[in-house]
Design an enzyme around this catalytic site. Structure first.
Site, PDB file in Angstrom:
ATOM      1  N   GLU A 143       2.236   1.463   7.606  1.00 47.50           N
ATOM      2  CA  GLU A 143       1.132   0.709   7.003  1.00 47.50           C
ATOM      3  C   GLU A 143       0.289  -0.109   7.981  1.00 47.50           C
ATOM      4  O   GLU A 143       0.080  -1.312   7.777  1.00 47.50           O
ATOM      5  CB  GLU A 143       1.662  -0.201   5.895  1.00 47.50           C
ATOM      6  CG  GLU A 143       2.247   0.559   4.718  1.00 47.50           C
ATOM      7  CD  GLU A 143       2.687  -0.348   3.577  1.00 47.50           C
ATOM      8  OE1 GLU A 143       2.799  -1.574   3.794  1.00 47.50           O
ATOM      9  OE2 GLU A 143       2.918   0.156   2.472  1.00 47.50           O
ATOM     10  N   HIS A 201       1.619   4.238  -2.822  1.00 48.43           N
ATOM     11  CA  HIS A 201       0.809   3.944  -4.005  1.00 48.43           C
ATOM     12  C   HIS A 201       1.542   3.011  -4.954  1.00 48.43           C
ATOM     13  O   HIS A 201       2.626   3.317  -5.442  1.00 48.43           O
ATOM     14  CB  HIS A 201       0.447   5.226  -4.751  1.00 48.43           C
ATOM     15  CG  HIS A 201      -0.577   4.999  -5.825  1.00 48.43           C
ATOM     16  ND1 HIS A 201      -1.908   4.799  -5.547  1.00 48.43           N
ATOM     17  CD2 HIS A 201      -0.462   4.919  -7.170  1.00 48.43           C
ATOM     18  CE1 HIS A 201      -2.573   4.611  -6.672  1.00 48.43           C
ATOM     19  NE2 HIS A 201      -1.709   4.672  -7.682  1.00 48.43           N
TER      20      HIS A 201
END
EC number: 3.2.1.58
Length: 562
Positions: free
Chosen positions: A254, A334
């Site tokens: 990330e 998600h």
């Protein structure tokens, strides 16, 4: 019925249903209409025949990189120990960085060693195998490669100042995990979850940075140290064949594109891939995993792809490298709980989002394999410390009382998911089960696979596979659906339980006294405007809605007369 008349009638029904949506009280829950149910059924059926799934994974997060919301007792104990050492009321332990800095080397080492020893054991790996998973994702921080804490000396004699405790401690437990995975025939995906200086500012990177600049690729030696760690990972874990369970290496988790220039992230991906190719034998098939960097689906299609050398050569000359675009896997994460707009969505919209998300990923697969490497059962952000120690929940509005972020949206409701499962309503249980099934059905049919976050927590049930399974909220086996059929279509009974209104919206700002502190999984990007914020359809006046609907009916009538 003539075809034109059928379409006119269907259009009129759809228009009227949209016209009435949002009129009157928002507390009334409406079941799915036959048209809405049919829409979802058709969406699921469209791709289900393409069985592309290869990964059915689970992450053991909160272990070698600690996270406050996964094991809050660890952080409460750390705070208690700090108060024993220092009577100051200024103690603030919010991540592993501040834990080590506040407690010092010896106390941190003892506390963390006990956590590593007890939180994940061989029994967990045996259970993971028994439960049907075929892959374990293991997050680890860059500080695992610290070789001398006193001198802040890292691999390759690189100096980087930080308070983390290591001296080989995390790598010792990682080796244990690899042995257990090998024993139980589980594949392993290594994930560099925290990079030097923090690549996203989330507490799960080791260092929470809610408002300031990120250090990765900005501070001295962060790039050099990252490259050295990648080189060591490749030299250690590649070319082992059947002797190692490692099948994938995610070079960094990330990286927050936007706060870090996307071109800098891209360049690092190419440098990492070049390092991998220089250390990889032709017979080794370890997958090179990149996170999407919070860029849109399809962003990485042409990158690291030999078919599009005109794109790749801008960053690195890979002309001589023998590789396929299928050697690079794109990892998408998600969640539906880290913006106000997501939290206010109906259950229908939430599930439709998942279906559309899967459709988009499916279109990537001809360029690179792609997995949903993080997802959960969460439909609120109410789990204790989910948004960070001392940070509240967006769902009940307390997030904005505990951070500098602001919103114009009203709280959605009162938090309940942080409570014991026994206190959950049946309606809430149903919604969590539906949401999990929708993701399983979608990701199993439209992507290369999925990895659920997380294996276990102390009390964050929506993020805890073991607790969800025990409560019959996570299918076991994974395709043992309640709301879906084996072919991916939706059971008719779904229409009576899948509501068009996710939760009743409170008319007043009802705050939960138990949700004053949460984890900042995505706090740094929480204030990005969403489509619904840019185009607030739900806030249209009744007159405007009537005008739009009248125009639509006129157009439909003209079409019907042709």
């Amino acid at each position: 019925m003539p075809l034109k008349s059928f379409f006119f009638s269907a259009f009129l029904v759809l228009c009227l249903s949209k016209f009435t949506q949002g009129v009157g009280t928002t507390e009334k829950e409406e079941s799915l209409s036959p048209l809405e149910l049919n829409i979802l059924q058709n969406k699921f059926a469209s791709y289900y025949a393409n069985d592309t799934i290869t990964v059915k994974g689970i992450t053991i997060g909160g272990w070698l990189v600690t996270e406050p919301y996964i094991t809050p007792s660890l952080y409460r104990n750390a705070t208690s120990l700090a108060k024993q050492q220092n009577s100051s009321s200024n103690i603030s332990i919010v991540d592993e960085f501040t834990l080590c800095k506040t407690l010092g080397y010896n106390t941190s080492l003892t506390l963390l060693d006990n956590h590593f020893k007890t939180w994940i054991t061989e029994d967990d790996f045996e259970q993971i195998k028994t439960n049907g998973f075929n892959l374990v994702r293991i997050p680890i921080g860059y500080w695992a490669w610290k070789q001398n804490t006193d001198k802040n000396l890292y691999i390759d004699n690189i100096t980087f100042n930080d308070p983390y405790v290591s001296d080989g401690l995390q790598l010792k437990y990682l080796n244990n995990a690899l042995e257990w995975a090998q024993k139980y025939e589980l594949n392993v995906w290594l994930d560099l979850h925290g990079a030097p200086g923090s690549q996203n500012g989330f507490d799960n990177s080791g260092e929470r940075i809610l408002y300031g600049d990120l250090g990765w690729l900005r501070l001295n030696n962060t790039k050099e140290l990252t490259l050295a760690i990648w080189r060591d990972m490749f030299q250690t874990f590649l070319n082992k064949g059947d002797k190692s369970p490692v099948v994938g290496i995610q070079i960094v988790n990330e990286p927050l594109g936007g706060k870090i220039d996307v071109s800098d992230i891209t360049e690092m991906y190419y440098e990492a891939f070049d390092l991998l190719k220089k250390n990889q034998n032709s017979s080794d098939n370890t997958t090179f995993v990149i996170h999407d960097g919070f860029q849109g689906i399809g962003h990485w299609n042409l990158e690291l792809n030999p078919t599009y050398q005109n794109v790749s050569h801008h960053y690195f000359n890979l002309t001589g490298a023998n590789y396929s675009s299928q050697d690079i896997l794109v990892d998408h994460h998600h969640y539906e709980v880290f913006t106000d707009a997501q939290l206010a969505e109906t259950q229908f919209a939430r599930i439709e989002n998942i279906i559309n998300y899967g459709d988009s990923i499916h279109k990537e697969l001809s360029f690179h394999p792609a997995v949903v490497g993080e997802w959960s059962g969460a439909i609120t952000d109410c789990a204790t410390w989910l948004n960070g120690v001392g940070v509240g929940a967006r769902y009940d509005g307390s997030y904005y009382n505990t951070t500098l972020f602001t919103t114009n949206d009203k709280p959605v409701g009162t938090c309940i998911s942080q409570n014991s499962l026994a206190d959950w309503t049946q309606d809430y249980r149903d919604r969590v089960r539906q949401f999990i099934e929708a993701q399983l059905a979608t990701y199993s049919s439209k992507t290369t696979g999925w990895i659920f976050w997380n294996w276990k927590t102390e009390d964050a049930v929506e993020w805890d596979y073991l607790k969800l399974k025990e409560a019959n909220l996570f299918p076991s086996p994974f395709d043992n659906y309640t709301y879906f059929k084996a072919d991916g279509s939706i059971e008719e009974k779904f229409s009576s339980s899948l509501s068009a209104q996710a939760f009743p919206r409170t008319t007043s700002s009802v705050l939960s006294s138990t949700t004053t502190s949460r984890k900042s999984k995505n706090a740094a990007i929480s204030n990005k405007l969403t489509t619904s914020q840019l185009l607030p359809i739900k806030n249209m006046s009744l007159t405007w809605k009537a005008s739009v609907c009248a125009l639509a009916i006129t157009i439909a009538a003209l079409c019907a007369s042709l």
